[in-house]
Design a protein around this motif. Structure first.
Motif, mmCIF file in Angstrom:
data_model
loop_
_atom_site.group_PDB
_atom_site.id
_atom_site.type_symbol
_atom_site.label_atom_id
_atom_site.label_comp_id
_atom_site.label_asym_id
_atom_site.label_seq_id
_atom_site.Cartn_x
_atom_site.Cartn_y
_atom_site.Cartn_z
ATOM 1 N N VAL A 248 0.834 -1.097 0.104
ATOM 2 C CA VAL A 248 0.213 0.115 -0.106
ATOM 3 C C VAL A 248 0.872 1.167 0.544
ATOM 4 O O VAL A 248 1.624 1.522 1.321
ATOM 5 N N ALA A 249 0.886 1.808 -1.278
ATOM 6 C CA ALA A 249 2.308 2.996 -1.366
ATOM 7 C C ALA A 249 1.682 4.452 -0.797
ATOM 8 O O ALA A 249 -0.265 4.310 -0.695
ATOM 9 N N PRO A 250 2.562 4.758 -0.182
ATOM 10 C CA PRO A 250 3.879 4.560 -0.055
ATOM 11 C C PRO A 250 4.594 3.683 1.316
ATOM 12 O O PRO A 250 5.461 3.431 0.840
ATOM 13 N N PHE A 251 3.729 4.032 1.730
ATOM 14 C CA PHE A 251 4.623 3.463 3.558
ATOM 15 C C PHE A 251 4.606 2.138 4.083
ATOM 16 O O PHE A 251 4.795 1.241 5.185
ATOM 17 N N THR A 252 3.571 0.833 3.462
ATOM 18 C CA THR A 252 2.836 -0.335 4.168
ATOM 19 C C THR A 252 2.910 -1.169 3.356
ATOM 20 O O THR A 252 2.856 -1.353 1.530
ATOM 21 N N ALA A 253 3.398 -1.995 3.855
ATOM 22 C CA ALA A 253 3.080 -3.590 3.242
ATOM 23 C C ALA A 253 2.143 -4.519 3.935
ATOM 24 O O ALA A 253 2.662 -4.607 5.075
ATOM 25 N N LEU A 254 1.281 -5.055 3.500
ATOM 26 C CA LEU A 254 0.677 -6.383 4.184
ATOM 27 C C LEU A 254 1.385 -7.291 4.242
ATOM 28 O O LEU A 254 0.956 -8.368 3.078
ATOM 29 N N ILE A 255 1.791 -7.987 5.384
ATOM 30 C CA ILE A 255 1.742 -9.257 4.738
ATOM 31 C C ILE A 255 1.404 -10.286 5.186
ATOM 32 O O ILE A 255 0.630 -10.192 6.013
ATOM 33 N N PRO A 256 1.925 -11.611 4.593
ATOM 34 C CA PRO A 256 0.835 -12.798 4.466
ATOM 35 C C PRO A 256 0.266 -12.428 6.153
ATOM 36 O O PRO A 256 1.572 -13.047 6.522
ATOM 37 N N PRO A 257 -0.869 -13.827 6.591
ATOM 38 C CA PRO A 257 -0.958 -13.349 8.754
ATOM 39 C C PRO A 257 -1.021 -15.029 8.304
ATOM 40 O O PRO A 257 -0.490 -15.189 7.951
ATOM 41 N N ASN A 258 -0.840 -15.333 9.714
ATOM 42 C CA ASN A 258 -1.373 -16.764 9.793
ATOM 43 C C ASN A 258 -2.734 -16.701 10.937
ATOM 44 O O ASN A 258 -3.392 -16.005 10.883
ATOM 45 N N SER A 259 -2.341 -17.992 11.594
ATOM 46 C CA SER A 259 -4.028 -18.295 11.694
ATOM 47 C C SER A 259 -3.894 -17.496 13.389
ATOM 48 O O SER A 259 -5.196 -16.827 13.849
ATOM 49 N N SER A 260 -3.130 -16.810 13.839
ATOM 50 C CA SER A 260 -2.870 -16.156 15.556
ATOM 51 C C SER A 260 -3.496 -14.249 15.061
ATOM 52 O O SER A 260 -4.248 -14.174 15.395
ATOM 53 N N TYR A 261 -3.288 -14.051 14.014
ATOM 54 C CA TYR A 261 -2.734 -12.437 13.770
ATOM 55 C C TYR A 261 -2.483 -11.829 12.481
ATOM 56 O O TYR A 261 -2.211 -13.041 11.860
#
Length: 447
Positions: A248-261
């Motif tokens: 999400v330009a310019p500051f954010t990367a949404l990393i793949p989640p896990n089952s907890s968070y």
């Protein structure tokens, strides 16, 4: 690889640098709310795009972000008294409210009305998602503030860490959107196991041993979504293990989640050659989240032990090789000898130098997402300089709160492009395909 000129455009953010001008058109996640949690507490220095600022919370809980140096004689307001709804300079007692207005000027005669003609530089401020946000662009161009992707509702639970690092924002962001490195660099902390991807107290597990992901990119008008597709441990003939990262330009990367968070990274340029790195664990409203203390302990970034009160590394840094333990590497207990996922990344980012030389890189097929990130941001700068709206604020505009990442094992016949997407995001993404021109450019770049 990039040319030297392209690399300068990508990394430089100070003064009138085009990338800095673009970033200033967005609301900037300037610092953590906890840094200014106390009304009338200590003012906090923060530098953004090379500009020195000071943040504080006044007696009534209002937040201010002011230029650090007093309008009078340029003494630092970081030493000031935060009292009675204003920040008072120690030198001559001039006092400013959160909007930069002079509310007291004891060194000048009141009848002069000099205070009415003075204004301290001040930027608009909002608070959301555990962060203090500020807008540093032209007031007439200020976009409406909206919730961040990692706190889509007020009830979302957020745990965040912050580290000040001596390298430019782009090489940190490239690390966050590079899925291929996790199978090597983080192999001691992201271990293969049957079942779903989940977070344990000591490490994460995921259902694949595949270190050679197939990278597919979908460019969007807010950045991109890309899939790293691996063979799963089970049913590899009929299923794929898909990890989708959303930039999400310019500051954010949404990393793949896990089952907890869920996981997110937020990278904010401090200046041309240093940055604020934030690593976030978050959950939707109604779900439990890992506590801030447990999150920092898991990441080996505890305040007072690993970083100081201003979130600067005090234990592991380049001058001591991050206390790398080669005995653990020999025994196989640690692939890197460096504890904590962020610390492993930091060692790699900083080892490249303050601004990496991207003119002599040899990029491969696993670097397609990195190549696309660079093209997206360079194109965004060129278009903004030509008068187009900033990336992410163009129509059709998708609020960040509607954006998601994804991780899961799915049938090979599944179209990954809308996996994990919110209904609003899915509607936007439906029918979009990887642009042939972009695909060919990416292939040419790794040829």
């Amino acid at each position: 690889m990039l040319t030297a000129a392209e690399n300068e455009t990508l990394c430089r953010v100070e003064g009138e640098a085009p990338m800095g001008r673009l970033m200033r058109r967005h609301w900037v996640p300037a610092l953590l709310s906890e840094q200014v949690a106390e009304p009338d507490g200590r003012p906090v220095r923060v530098t953004l795009f090379g500009e020195k600022l000071v943040a504080f919370r006044d007696s009534e809980g209002r937040l201010g972000v002011l230029g650090e140096f007093c309008a009078h004689r340029k003494a630092s307001l970081a030493f000031g008294r935060n009292e009675n709804c204003g920040l008072r300079c120690l030198y001559h007692g001039w006092k400013f409210d959160v909007e930069g207005n002079v509310v007291d000027m004891p060194s000048e005669p009141k009848e002069s009305r000099f205070a009415e003609r003075v204004k301290q530089k001040a930027y608009p401020v909002r608070e959301a998602g555990g962060f203090v946000w500020t807008y540093m662009g032209k007031p007439e161009e200020m976009p409406e503030f909206e919730p961040p992707a990692w706190a889509p509702t007020p009830g979302a639970k957020v745990s965040a860490l912050r580290i000040e690092l001596p390298c430019n924002w782009a090489q940190i962001m490239e690390g966050q959107i590079d899925s291929a490195h996790s199978s090597s660099l983080h192999s001691s902390d992201m271990k293969p196991a049957r079942g779903e991807a989940k977070a344990l107290d000591t490490h994460w597990v995921r259902p694949s041993t595949d270190k050679n992901p197939r990278i597919q990119v979908q460019v969007t008008n807010y950045g991109m979504r890309y899939a790293a597709i691996r063979r799963p441990i089970m049913n590899a003939q009929t299923q794929d293990y898909v990890r989708i990262t959303t930039f999400v330009a310019p500051f954010t990367a949404l990393i793949p989640p896990n089952s907890s968070y869920n996981v997110a990274s937020v990278i904010v340029p401090r200046d041309d050659t240093s940055s604020y790195f934030h690593f976030i664990a978050w959950t939707e409203e109604g779900r439990e989240n890992i506590s801030p203390e447990a999150w920092r302990k898991f990441c080996v970034t505890e305040v007072g032990m690993d970083v100081d009160a201003d979130f600067r590394p005090i234990k592991r840094h380049a001058s001591n090789d991050y206390l790398q333990d080669r005995a653990l590497m020999k025994t196989g207990d640690s692939f890197t000898g460096i504890p904590g996922i962020p610390n492993q990344d930091i060692a790699m980012w900083e080892s490249m130098g303050a601004i990496a030389d991207r003119t002599s890189e040899r990029l491969g097929a696993s670097d397609i997402a990195v190549i696309q990130f660079r093209r997206i941001m360079l194109d965004a700068v060129a278009r903004h300089e030509a008068g187009a709206p900033p990336i992410g604020l163009e129509a059709p505009h998708l609020p960040q709160a509607k954006l998601r990442s994804y991780q899961g094992v799915v049938p090979k016949t599944e179209d990954w492009r809308t996996l994990g997407a919110s209904p609003e995001e899915a509607a936007y993404l439906t029918g979009m395909e990887e642009e042939p021109e972009e695909r060919e450019m990416a292939r040419a770049a790794v040829a």
